[in-house]
Design a protein around this motif. Structure first.
Motif, PDB file in Angstrom:
ATOM      1  N   LEU A  69       0.861  -1.204   0.000  1.00 22.69           N
ATOM      2  CA  LEU A  69       0.000   0.000   0.000  1.00 22.69           C
ATOM      3  C   LEU A  69       0.884   1.235   0.000  1.00 22.69           C
ATOM      4  O   LEU A  69       0.675   2.194  -0.766  1.00 22.69           O
ATOM      5  N   ARG A  70       1.958   1.168   0.802  1.00 23.69           N
ATOM      6  CA  ARG A  70       2.855   2.330   0.908  1.00 23.69           C
ATOM      7  C   ARG A  70       3.570   2.573  -0.412  1.00 23.69           C
ATOM      8  O   ARG A  70       3.778   3.701  -0.834  1.00 23.69           O
ATOM      9  N   GLU A  71       3.921   1.478  -1.096  1.00 24.54           N
ATOM     10  CA  GLU A  71       4.681   1.666  -2.337  1.00 24.54           C
ATOM     11  C   GLU A  71       3.782   2.230  -3.434  1.00 24.54           C
ATOM     12  O   GLU A  71       4.143   3.187  -4.113  1.00 24.54           O
ATOM     13  N   GLY A 110       0.773   3.705  -3.189  1.00 26.54           N
ATOM     14  CA  GLY A 110       0.161   5.016  -2.877  1.00 26.54           C
ATOM     15  C   GLY A 110      -1.110   5.217  -3.701  1.00 26.54           C
ATOM     16  O   GLY A 110      -1.162   6.088  -4.578  1.00 26.54           O
ATOM     17  N   ASN A 148       1.827   9.597   4.969  1.00 20.64           N
ATOM     18  CA  ASN A 148       2.857   8.993   4.109  1.00 20.64           C
ATOM     19  C   ASN A 148       3.276   7.637   4.669  1.00 20.64           C
ATOM     20  O   ASN A 148       3.379   6.641   3.942  1.00 20.64           O
ATOM     21  N   MET A 149       3.446   7.575   5.997  1.00 21.47           N
ATOM     22  CA  MET A 149       3.871   6.294   6.598  1.00 21.47           C
ATOM     23  C   MET A 149       2.756   5.247   6.450  1.00 21.47           C
ATOM     24  O   MET A 149       3.022   4.053   6.397  1.00 21.47           O
ATOM     25  N   LEU A 150       1.500   5.702   6.411  1.00 18.93           N
ATOM     26  CA  LEU A 150       0.395   4.733   6.301  1.00 18.93           C
ATOM     27  C   LEU A 150       0.071   4.456   4.827  1.00 18.93           C
ATOM     28  O   LEU A 150      -0.782   3.634   4.522  1.00 18.93           O
ATOM     29  N   GLY A 151       0.721   5.182   3.898  1.00 17.59           N
ATOM     30  CA  GLY A 151       0.498   4.925   2.477  1.00 17.59           C
ATOM     31  C   GLY A 151      -0.744   5.611   1.950  1.00 17.59           C
ATOM     32  O   GLY A 151      -1.258   5.264   0.882  1.00 17.59           O
ATOM     33  N   LEU A 152      -1.275   6.590   2.714  1.00 11.95           N
ATOM     34  CA  LEU A 152      -2.543   7.200   2.312  1.00 11.95           C
ATOM     35  C   LEU A 152      -2.344   8.608   1.748  1.00 11.95           C
ATOM     36  O   LEU A 152      -3.310   9.342   1.564  1.00 11.95           O
ATOM     37  N   SER A 153      -1.072   9.006   1.491  1.00 11.76           N
ATOM     38  CA  SER A 153      -0.841  10.405   1.080  1.00 11.76           C
ATOM     39  C   SER A 153      -1.621  10.745  -0.182  1.00 11.76           C
ATOM     40  O   SER A 153      -2.155  11.842  -0.307  1.00 11.76           O
TER      41      SER A 153
END
Lengths: 288, 318, 657, 357
Positions: C271-273, C275, C349-354
């Motif tokens: 998810l983080r990658e 985005g 950003n750390m949770l991948g939700l940016s």
């Protein structure tokens, strides 16, 4: 031969070579095609006064899993080092793929297709898992120095091509999660797997495994056995295996050579060796 | 052809022609060899006991000599100055152990090696700050060290022996013998060797690592003081000495880092080799080869025996 | 995004359109071998055509059912498209389904083909082979370990595609034949059968028609302004309507790129990658995320913690107002800006939700403070209410009109009415055709005039947003006649991080009592900080201090209930903490973690009796299935406590409506 | 805090193996390069010629030594010697062929020291560790001896030093008395940037891995087919090439003239400090190490006047030695892996902000 240890029965159940899920006929244990890949003839090795190996001869056939067993200090690791060209025997010869030599440099042995893992893991601590295995591709990578300077053109293409091959190995050994982790930080069991990966990256014809399961728990042992079997079946790599765990030896190997005090005392299929009185004495200890 | 003749034949002809000059060169070589050995001994002491390749040994020679002369200049009587310098070396040993060695106890060797570089720089700065940078004369007569020269007619010529050199040779041999006995037979000596093999093992049998290191650095300090005095007597006490201390490296490497006899014989070989080389082969290439000849001799030996003359054979176990 | 009608009434035609219009744009991604392998629309189109011909060669005909078992993989999505090209009907099944459940679905749908992801799924299908008379061919994606299997009726997808490609290349009429098949597909064809994991009884096969699915998806694509530039991560089960609508249908309509994670347990990292710009997650995922954020922050340095909590406070005050565009004092906007730079943006950003532009949650009620926490960070989180029978969307909150306790106005082109029984009924463009082979249940679910009964009770708020109270059939009456909506009460309890699950009882009773399941992570962490020693989940659940804490939570809930006239009487009088977690493997929860009430009511009957009999404790012995399938008995003595209720003022006179 | 890694995924192996996979790192690099390029228009003469040019030159030499000590694990104390070879080679080349562009000769001179470096690298096959330090010390003292004893090297100039002639690049004077600080700075910057990029390429590719393999466990490296001598010799050659170019830059674009004393053993120690303090096996560490060890003494000298207390120049000099010495020890205790590790830890904290790990 001591009785089947607890892990031996577990081993047999966990990885039955015979049956498959749907009863399909399995490949007979050890598809050795009979053709001799490596022959060790009358090899003797001395360190100063110490006779590490004295007059040992045996052969390893193509495609088989050959176990080398014996009590500690029997000269097993030294034998591997001789095959690898790391120690030069005082006398005797080694024939590998028909080519006889007595004095071999390790890098030449590697080039001819002999790969190796070590008793106490010899990984490159300063690099990640991926880099360690990529280093195993050193022999296969040809792009010259000047292309490396530029890196972006053909040198990168070569890196990508070899990275794909290494990714197959990473997938094969289930170590995707630790791909970018420095090996120094990995638990022991995983380090052993990475080292096997590095050896496989050399696409060896003969794989020398020096106690690949030392210090592993039962589950890790089962995984490692599965990997060794898959390597032997899928890639057809001949495996020479040093192992103390009799269960593993009985299950995995096609033929076994037993060393004691640097001398060969038995050679044959696991069952033959198991009943050989000399071998039982060697392990149970009898006044010589 | 003439070049080959000049290199391989002519020098030996000269040697035969003027044996007294040869003896003179040999003697000079021996004396500088002894002093190299003394400095090398300081390295060996510390390396044997703590596995630390103490690069600051060279500067400790200069620092010790400087302290002695500096104190004397400030009006302290000779023998009191000597005693004070010994005390200073002890304080230095304790300081080094506490500040440098203890925090870096299980770091790799190269880190400790570089830490001794830091120590070198510190001592240079500190020494110059306290005692000024200009060279000073060694207080040889106050220490009742013999002066003058003894000329001995020999082999049809005259060979002169500096009295100070004789004294230096005697003192050095005494120190060497003392250290050899110290290492082999005394309790602390054995403890030192245990610590050298493995810090953990020594700790496990109750040897106090810190205590050992202080003793070792103090002993190295004394050796440095002796070397400083002898060397100062021959030329003068200045920071140029530090480069000469570097010469101890090939001596060490030649003799093997861990053997006391190796350091002595290594020192002699380098001393003599250098002097003869400079005296006979030097002129061929414009002289001054003394600066690098020592290293090449050591290099040559190493290529034959990678672990030096007396070091143990390195067996790679995998 | 223009609102003109979608260029095709079947998904296969849409694929053709995308291949023509945006052939080079990325269509599918899959994290494999260390990088995101990417296929463009043109490549997907070409492979799917070959795959379809390959399947046809194996005997797949129009109308046949083809099962798909496995986690999210591009090739399994292509199986949907390939089958739909031939007019066959894909039937996705939960990959973590137990063999028995799998057998029921495959047998009921009479599948002739089964596409499995890897050896594990192939073994499951082969294990139940005996009960599947019509099953002819099994196709697999990952070859690992399948080398020695019998080749007769087992094929690799790559071989099928290769065969199809050869046929398309060599045989002249193959291409024409395939184009004919695709062209002959129409909106009325059944495009998929989704088996719902109904909370009661066996799951039913919901048949959805292609034209209706595409129409519904087109509406929501416009509603949320989705375009080909969007990215979504498909991590929810293939067989769940949410995944099929949000990821498959909307991707095929809008043409955006669908990314598949490397494996179910690397979803967070993937998810983080990736985005994604469009994101859906059930409330439980948001809950766990928040709990883990708070636990991780507890290990941070004092300064960082103070900074974090200060700016979270600022966000609580101004965050939602700024997100909804409501006026906010300049100073606050500046402070929020600083917060964004220091805390909110890095946290997202750390949770991948940016990069998320639109985020939805549904399936259960969302705790108000959980919901506002994410919105205050600037995450455009909205609620929707939907069902498999509606091909998901029934209601959806528009940007800006978002509230925590409602599920939004009716979705575009959806008509909703409240029956007199309080049940919500709707008619929508995406509504289902029928329950497969179950005309009787289909009739039951529909009203004579074509509306679908949702089975949920709800009420319209003054601002036109629907508020779901509870399952229609669960809504009951207390003995005194007061309304008893168990789900409504349970959701309020579950908003506390320490309570993982709650089951309330009160229909036809004098008062309301409930079971509570504590959340092992949250309560365990609380126990650790207050150095309470516990050996097992059961021991922690029975600990008196834990009972006090849960008691306090229930008291607080009662205070909130007291403020709502309709709910005041339904305050919780007595409660107990269950000795084991309710678990789907024991049949107590559905696959998507919803409580199966009748199973719980029947299995814990002694405890319920003790609750209403006023006992202080009760013994219970229940059957438990362990991880490796073995069954075992688990018995325990469970304490029961009274809860502090807030006296309600004399019933205030209802103001004239 | 500054990092926004979400959405930066890799679709090709080349991207995955990039040196700067994160966009924020690429932006940071661009900012640094831009700053370096605009510096000459902003900074004063002193800042350029006394701080920035030497710093870049030392950084280049440090990278060279780092390739040998940090990446291949071969200790060398002959850095200054190899720099000298580069300087004198460049001097001789430009005297024989004055019309060839000076920058070409600066780079070509690197090959000469590469040859010498490889020659003195030969013993590295048989001897390791401290023993190898002696072989390189032999090189250092021998080369230093050559620079004084072979007049041909300095065109028989009676003072024994080499005077750098004026040479132009694109019409502007780059070397010699009337070369402006800006031009000299730009040339140095260009050369150092190019060579750093090349070093990065080498280190991240096949050659870098074989170097590190030899460093970590040369037995294992040999057993997987890496031929030790060629790898070690290549390391010596490349490292010496960098030192040679640095030497040439030092004489031609910084000092303007040079006596043999410039390439003394102390210079070798200085660069070894820079490698260790900067961080073994890290290119960015080399820049940090060079900056700290070179700029610090200058900074220390500038401190007393700030506080108005006038200390004799000699005392300041001694104080500097003491402080540098103390700093080295302090630093090794605080962070044995050097500034690079501090930089890495700091970056990691930023990447996982607000979380601690």
């Amino acid at each position: 031969m001591n009785g089947p240890g607890p892990n031996e029965t577990a081993m047999r159940k966990a990885e039955p070579r015979a049956e498959r899920a749907d009863g399909a006929p399995s490949a007979p244990p050890g598809r050795s095609t009979g053709e001799v890949l490596l022959a060790v003839e009358n090899v003797s090795l001395r360190f100063g006064g110490v006779k590490a190996i004295s007059d040992v001869s045996f052969d390893i056939r193509k495609g088989e899993v050959r176990a080398i067993i014996g009590p500690n200090g029997a000269g097993k690791t030294s034998m591997l080092n001789v095959i690898n060209g790391f120690y030069h025997p005082q006398d005797g010869r080694i024939t590998f793929k028909g080519e006889t030599r007595s004095k071999m440099r390790p890098s030449v042995a590697a080039a001819q297709g002999i790969a190796r893992t070590f008793q106490n893991v010899a990984l490159f601590k300063g690099m990640t898992t991926l880099d360690n295995i990529m280093t195993g591709r050193a022999l296969k990578m040809r792009r010259g120095f000047f292309w490396q300077l530029w890196r972006h053109g053909p040198a990168m293409a070569e890196e990508v091509e070899h990275r794909k091959f290494v990714e197959e190995i990473i997938d094969f050994l289930d170590i995707e999660a630790v791909r970018k982790v420095p090996v120094g930080k990995l638990p022991y069991g995983l380090q052993k797997r990475v080292e096997l990966g590095r050896a496989l990256a050399m696409e060896p014809e003969l794989l020398l495994l020096d106690e690949p399961m030392a210090g592993m728990n039962l589950e890790e042992k089962e995984d490692m056995c599965r990997f060794i079997l898959d390597v032997n079946n899928e890639f057809g790599t001949t495996v020479a295996l040093i192992e103390h765990d009799m269960g593993v030896v009985m299950d995995l190997s096609d033929r076994v050579v037993v060393l004691e005090y640097g001398r060969k005392i038995a050679d044959g299929t696991p069952d033959e060796v198991k009943r050989d009185q000399k071998v039982i004495d060697a392990y149970l200890g009898v006044a010589h | 052809m003439t070049i080959l003749y000049a290199i391989f034949v002519d020098p030996f002809v000269q040697m035969a022609g003027a044996p007294d000059l040869l003896v003179q060169a040999l003697w000079d070589g021996l004396v500088s060899g002894v002093l190299y050995a003394l400095i090398a001994l300081g390295f060996v002491l510390i390396f044997k006991a703590s596995g630390v390749f103490n690069f600051a040994q060279g500067i400790m020679v200069v620092f010790a000599a400087l302290t002695l002369v500096g104190l004397h200049e400030k009006g302290v009587p000779a023998f009191l100055a000597l005693a004070l310098t010994v005390a200073v070396m002890f304080v230095l040993a304790v300081g080094v152990e506490r500040v440098v060695l203890r925090p870096l106890v299980n770091q790799p060797d190269i880190i400790l090696f570089i830490a001794t570089f830091g120590l070198t720089y510190f001592l240079i700065g500190f020494g110059e700050l306290i005692f000024g940078g200009n060279p000073k004369a060694m207080i040889t007569d106050q220490l009742f060290l013999p002066r003058g020269v003894v000329d001995v007619p020999m082999l049809g010529g005259m060979v002169s022996f500096q009295k100070i050199d004789i004294a230096a040779a005697i003192i050095a041999s005494l120190m060497v013998a003392g250290l050899a006995v110290f290492f082999q037979n005394t309790r602390i000596g054995r403890a030192l060797r245990a610590v050298a093999d493995s810090h953990k093992a020594a700790l496990s049998v109750g040897i106090s690592l810190n205590q050992i290191w202080v003793i070792v650095w103090f002993a190295a300090g004394l050796v440095a003081l002796a070397a400083g005095i002898m060397w100062g007597a021959r030329s003068e006490v200045s920071f140029a000495l530090e480069i000469i201390a570097l010469k101890a490296l090939p001596v060490l490497v030649l003799g093997g880092l861990t053997s006391v006899p190796g350091a002595i014989i290594g020192g002699l070989i380098i001393g003599v080799g250098e002097k003869l080389g400079e005296f006979y082969w030097g002129p061929l290439v414009g002289g001054g080869i003394e600066s690098w000849l020592a290293y090449f001799i050591a290099l040559a030996v190493l290529l034959v025996r990678p672990q030096g003359l007396f070091g143990e054979k390195i067996i790679e176990r995998i | 995004m223009t609102a003109e009608p979608p260029p095709g009434d079947t998904f296969a035609k849409l694929l053709q359109h995308h291949a023509a219009v945006r052939g080079q744009r990325p269509a599918f991604r899959h994290k494999d071998r260390g990088i995101w392998q990417t296929w463009t629309w043109a490549e997907v189109h070409e492979s799917t055509r070959a795959y379809a011909v390959g399947l046809a060669r194996l005997g797949l005909k129009r109308g046949d059912r083809i099962a798909v078992v496995g986690s999210n993989r591009p090739r399994l999505y292509w199986t949907f498209l390939a089958a739909q090209s031939l007019g066959a009907v894909p039937v996705p099944v939960y990959s973590d389904a137990v063999a028995d459940e799998l057998a029921h679905v495959l047998a009921h749908a009479e599948v002739r083909f089964a596409v499995a992801q890897d050896q594990e799924q192939v073994d499951k299908v082969l294990a139940v082979q005996a009960r599947l008379a019509q099953l002819e061919q099994v196709v697999y994606d990952e070859p690992r370990g399948l080398r020695d299997y019998d080749r007769g009726r087992l094929h690799a997808i790559d071989d099928v595609i290769a065969a199809g490609r050869r046929a398309l290349a060599e045989e002249t009429d193959a291409t024409a034949w395939l184009d004919g098949e695709i062209a002959s597909g129409s909106g009325r064809d059944a495009s998929i059968i989704l088996y719902t994991s109904g909370t009661t009884g066996r799951s039913k096969g919901v048949v959805l028609a292609a034209g209706r699915c595409i129409a519904a998806a087109a509406d929501t694509v416009v509603f949320d302004r989705l375009s080909e530039k969007d990215e979504a991560l498909a991590y929810l089960p293939l067989a769940w309507v949410g995944d099929h609508y949000l990821n498959f249908a909307q991707a095929l309509v809008a043409g955006f790129c669908l990314a598949c994670p490397e494996s179910p347990d690397t979803v967070e990292q993937d998810l983080r990658e990736i985005g994604p710009t469009f994101y859906f997650a059930p409330p439980r995922v948001f809950e766990n995320l928040l709990t883990r954020v708070m636990i991780r922050m507890e290990d941070a340095g004092a300064l960082k913690q103070r900074l974090f909590h200060y700016f979270i406070g600022v966000a609580k005050r101004y965050g939602e107002a700024i997100l909804d565009g409501r006026p906010v004092p300049a100073g606050a906007r500046l402070l929020y800006g600083a917060g964004a730079l220091l805390v909110y943006a890095p946290l997202k950003n750390m949770l991948g939700l940016s990069r998320v532009r639109t985020a939805y949650t549904a399936g259960e009620a969302v705790g108000p403070d959980l919901f506002s926490f994410y919105r205050s960070l600037g995450l455009n989180l909205k609620q929707l209410y939907g069902q498999t029978e509606a091909f998901l969307y029934v209601t959806a909150q528009p940007d800006g009109g978002v509230r925590a306790d409602t599920v939004g106005p009716p979705a575009p082109n959806v008509a909703i009415r409240i029956a007199d029984s309080g049940e919500v009924q709707f008619k929508s463009p995406g509504m289902f055709v029928e329950y497969f082979k179950d005309a009787e249940k289909t009739a039951e679910a529909m009203t004579p005039d074509g509306f679908i009964r949702t089975g949920d009770a709800g009420v319209f708020e003054p601002d036109g947003q629907l508020k779901i109270i509870d399952r229609a059939k669960d809504v009951g009456r207390l003995a005194g006649g007061a309304l008893f909506a168990p789900k409504y009460l349970e959701n309020k309890l579950k908003f506390f991080p320490n309570i993982k699950e709650a089951v309330t009882f009160g229909d036809g009773r004098d008062f309301v009592a409930c079971f509570v399941n504590i959340d092992l992570t949250a309560v365990g962490n609380w126990a650790e900080r207050n150095n309470i020693v516990y050996g097992s989940y059961q021991e922690l659940a029975g600990h008196p201090l834990v009972y006090d804490m849960i008691g306090e939570h229930i008291a607080e809930t009662n205070r909130a209930l007291a403020r709502e006239p309709a709910m005041a009487a339904a305050q919780i009088r007595r409660f107990l903490i269950l000795h084991k977690e309710l678990d789907a493997d024991d049949g107590e929860l559905t696959r998507t973690q919803k409580v199966r009430r009748n199973v719980v009511a029947e299995r814990y009957q002694p405890l319920i009796a003790a609750l209403f009999a006023g006992d202080a404790a009760a013994d219970i012995a229940t059957e438990v299935t362990f991880e490796d399938g073995r069954k075992g008995m688990l018995s325990a003595r469970v304490a029961i406590r009274d809860a502090a209720a807030t006296p309600t003022p004399a019933p205030v006179l209802e103001a004239a409506a | 805090m500054l990092y926004r890694e979400t959405g930066q995924f890799k679709t090709t192996y080349a991207a995955d193996m990039a040196v700067f996979p994160l966009r924020q790192d690429r932006i940071g690099l661009a900012v640094i390069l831009a700053a370096a390029l605009t510096l000459p228009f902003v900074a004063g003469e002193y800042m350029l010629s006394a701080v920035m040019i030497p710093l870049l030159i030392f950084a280049l030499a440090t990278i060279g030594l780092n390739l040998l000590v940090g990446y291949t694990g071969l200790l060398s104390l002959g850095t200054a010697g190899f720099m000298g070879v580069g300087a004198y080679a460049c001097y001789k080349l430009t005297t024989f062929f004055p019309d060839v562009n000076i920058v070409v000769w600066i780079l070509v001179s690197g090959f000469f020291s590469a040859g010498v470096g490889a020659l003195f690298g030969l013993p590295s096959l048989r001897i390791k560790g401290f023993y190898l330090a002696v072989a390189t010390l032999a090189a250092q003292f021998f080369l230093q001896w050559c620079f004084t004893r072979i007049p041909w090297l300095y065109n028989n100039n009676i003072s024994g030093a080499i005077e750098v002639p004026g040479r132009t690049l694109f019409g502007e004077f780059v070397t010699g008395p009337n070369a402006s600080a800006e031009m000299r700075y730009l040339v140095v910057l260009a050369v150092v940037a190019l060579l750093t990029w090349i070093a990065s390429n080498l280190v991240h590719g096949r050659i870098g891995r074989s170097w590190m393999a030899v460093r970590d466990m040369d037995i294992a490296a040999e057993l997987i087919g890496i031929r030790l001598l060629p790898t070690k010799l290549l390391a010596f050659a490349v490292s010496s090439f960098y030192c040679g170019v640095a030497g040439a830059l030092m004489v031609f674009l910084w000092y303007g003239s040079a006596e043999p004393e410039v390439f003394s053993i102390n210079q070798s120690f200085l660069i070894l400090f820079m490698v260790i303090i900067g961080g073994l096996g890290s290119l960015i560490g080399s820049f940090f190490g060079a900056a700290l060890i070179y700029v610090l003494p200058i900074a220390l000298k500038a401190v007393p006047p700030l506080f108005g207390l006038s200390i004799a120049a000699a005392t300041v000099e001694h104080m500097t030695f003491m402080i540098v010495g103390a700093l080295i020890i302090g630093f090794l205790i605080a962070e044995p892996h050097g500034l690079a590790r501090l930089w890495q830890t700091g970056k990691q904290k930023l990447r996982t902000w607000p979380f601690p790990y």
